[in-house]
Design a protein around this motif. Structure first.
Motif, PDB file in Angstrom:
ATOM      1  N   PHE A 107     -23.662  43.546  73.836  1.00  0.00           N
ATOM      2  CA  PHE A 107     -22.789  42.937  74.842  1.00  0.00           C
ATOM      3  C   PHE A 107     -21.408  42.682  74.241  1.00  0.00           C
ATOM      4  CE2 PHE A 107     -27.110  41.831  75.947  1.00  0.00           C
ATOM      5  CZ  PHE A 107     -27.163  42.083  77.306  1.00  0.00           C
ATOM      6  N   PHE A 121     -32.979  40.841  78.189  1.00  0.00           N
ATOM      7  CA  PHE A 121     -32.829  42.105  78.910  1.00  0.00           C
ATOM      8  C   PHE A 121     -34.019  43.002  78.616  1.00  0.00           C
ATOM      9  CE2 PHE A 121     -31.003  42.891  74.759  1.00  0.00           C
ATOM     10  CZ  PHE A 121     -31.472  44.155  74.443  1.00  0.00           C
ATOM     11  N   CYS A 123     -35.035  47.393  78.831  1.00  0.00           N
ATOM     12  CA  CYS A 123     -34.576  48.764  79.054  1.00  0.00           C
ATOM     13  C   CYS A 123     -35.745  49.592  79.575  1.00  0.00           C
ATOM     14  CB  CYS A 123     -34.061  49.391  77.764  1.00  0.00           C
ATOM     15  SG  CYS A 123     -32.572  48.629  77.087  1.00  0.00           S
ATOM     16  N   LEU A 153     -21.963  41.172  84.666  1.00  0.00           N
ATOM     17  CA  LEU A 153     -23.124  40.300  84.833  1.00  0.00           C
ATOM     18  C   LEU A 153     -22.832  39.123  85.764  1.00  0.00           C
ATOM     19  CD1 LEU A 153     -24.237  40.174  81.095  1.00  0.00           C
ATOM     20  CD2 LEU A 153     -24.999  41.752  82.889  1.00  0.00           C
ATOM     21  N   ARG A 157     -30.570  38.221  88.426  1.00  0.00           N
ATOM     22  CA  ARG A 157     -30.958  39.531  87.890  1.00  0.00           C
ATOM     23  C   ARG A 157     -29.840  40.550  88.093  1.00  0.00           C
ATOM     24  NH1 ARG A 157     -36.712  42.522  88.563  1.00  0.00           N
ATOM     25  NH2 ARG A 157     -37.142  40.846  87.090  1.00  0.00           N
ATOM     26  N   VAL A 181     -31.044  49.207  82.701  1.00  0.00           N
ATOM     27  CA  VAL A 181     -31.034  47.961  81.941  1.00  0.00           C
ATOM     28  C   VAL A 181     -31.089  46.804  82.932  1.00  0.00           C
ATOM     29  CG1 VAL A 181     -29.808  46.533  80.265  1.00  0.00           C
ATOM     30  CG2 VAL A 181     -29.627  49.024  80.141  1.00  0.00           C
ATOM     31  N   THR A 182     -32.058  45.918  82.747  1.00  0.00           N
ATOM     32  CA  THR A 182     -32.168  44.722  83.585  1.00  0.00           C
ATOM     33  C   THR A 182     -31.829  43.513  82.726  1.00  0.00           C
ATOM     34  OG1 THR A 182     -33.909  45.748  84.902  1.00  0.00           O
ATOM     35  CG2 THR A 182     -33.676  43.367  85.068  1.00  0.00           C
ATOM     36  N   VAL A 183     -30.803  42.775  83.142  1.00  0.00           N
ATOM     37  CA  VAL A 183     -30.351  41.602  82.399  1.00  0.00           C
ATOM     38  C   VAL A 183     -30.584  40.366  83.253  1.00  0.00           C
ATOM     39  CG1 VAL A 183     -28.451  40.530  81.129  1.00  0.00           C
ATOM     40  CG2 VAL A 183     -28.553  43.027  81.333  1.00  0.00           C
ATOM     41  N   GLU A 184     -31.326  39.423  82.716  1.00  0.00           N
ATOM     42  CA  GLU A 184     -31.630  38.190  83.438  1.00  0.00           C
ATOM     43  C   GLU A 184     -30.676  37.080  83.006  1.00  0.00           C
ATOM     44  OE1 GLU A 184     -33.721  38.089  85.793  1.00  0.00           O
ATOM     45  OE2 GLU A 184     -35.124  39.742  85.493  1.00  0.00           O
TER      46      GLU A 184
END
Length: 284
Positions: A107, A121, A123, A153, A157, A181-184
């Motif tokens: 990041f 996150f 992948c 971001l 989610r 890519v999932t970033v919480e």
């Protein structure tokens, strides 16, 4: 000008050690200028950049290339000067190795609180089969597929699609062309604010010009952070930087993307990118 053809001379089937892959050679220049007697110049059918290897190699290697004008039947032509005798040309022989490693991301432009403690996150796919420079591969345990800017971001989610075909120095061998890519971003919320024209600055302004903002503010800027910190953020803390490296100085007015950010906050940031209208004025 003549286009160069790479030519690697090695007495054997492959010039790389077992388990490694020889990628396409890369020249420091793809064309050359030749000069010489008219009779010799007329005989040129192709020009090769040649390197000769006496042993196998196991890492990416750069060597001086010999520039050789050849006749129709492969004869080496004499009395021909390359680039007026001034420029040496090198050939890089990329040596790749195949591997399968977990995927990861990094990041950038993160608030201080997230610089040392990045958000959670995942992948998908979580692993990739790929090839890359053998020397670089030996120093990694994960394959980084993206450097995600925090402006991407929002609260909750976030799903970001990465184009694997654009990865520099990496060839994915397992067939995938996209990665998700999932970033919480938990524990944060958002609110709308604005950036005053007084807090907008410019970088990479064309030489001989100055840039002037032609709007009073950037409206509806989405600021993200923990609720208790977000409520304390004022418009005086919101700034934007506009990069004019792509600006056309022949056009007096234009728009460009701005990177908005929160000053003096270690856990709040601005989500999304915003456009700013400007005009260019010649510096007297």
């Amino acid at each position: 000008e003549y286009t160069l053809q790479p030519d690697v001379v090695y007495d054997g089937a492959s010039y790389v050690t077992n388990g490694l892959i020889a990628e396409t050679p890369v020249l420091s220049a793809n064309t050359v200028k030749l000069s010489g007697p008219v009779t010799e110049m007329a005989k040129i059918k192709k020009v090769v950049a040649r390197v000769t290897l006496n042993k196998k190699i196991s890492a990416t290697t750069t060597l001086d290339a010999e520039i050789i004008p050849l006749s129709e039947y492969g004869g080496k032509l004499q009395y021909i000067t390359v680039n007026d005798g001034l420029a040496d040309i090198t050939m890089t022989l990329p040596i790749y190795q195949r591997a399968e490693l977990p995927t990861t991301v990094t990041f950038k432009n993160a608030p201080a609180a997230y610089a040392s403690n990045p958000p959670a996150f995942t992948c998908s796919p979580a692993r990739l089969n790929f090839t890359m420079d053998a020397t670089k591969l030996s120093s990694i345990t994960e394959l980084s597929v993206a450097d995600i800017d925090f402006y991407m971001l929002g609260a909750g989610r976030n799903e970001i699609t990465i184009d694997l075909t654009t990865l520099s120095g990496v060839k994915v061998m397992s067939g995938e062309t996209k990665l998700k890519v999932t970033v919480e971003m938990n524990g944060v919320t958002s609110q709308k604010s604005s950036v005053s024209a007084n807090n907008i600055s410019f970088i990479n302004v064309p030489a001989g010009y100055k840039a002037v903002v032609t709007q009073t503010r950037i409206p509806s800027v989405e600021v993200v952070g923990p609720k208790e910190n977000l409520e304390k953020i004022t418009t005086d803390q919101l700034f934007a930087e506009v990069d004019l490296s792509s600006a056309d100085p022949t056009q007096s007015h234009g728009t460009a993307y701005a990177r908005a950010y929160v000053k003096d906050s270690n856990n709040c940031w601005v989500h999304n990118r915003y456009t700013v209208s400007y005009r260019l004025e010649k510096v007297q």
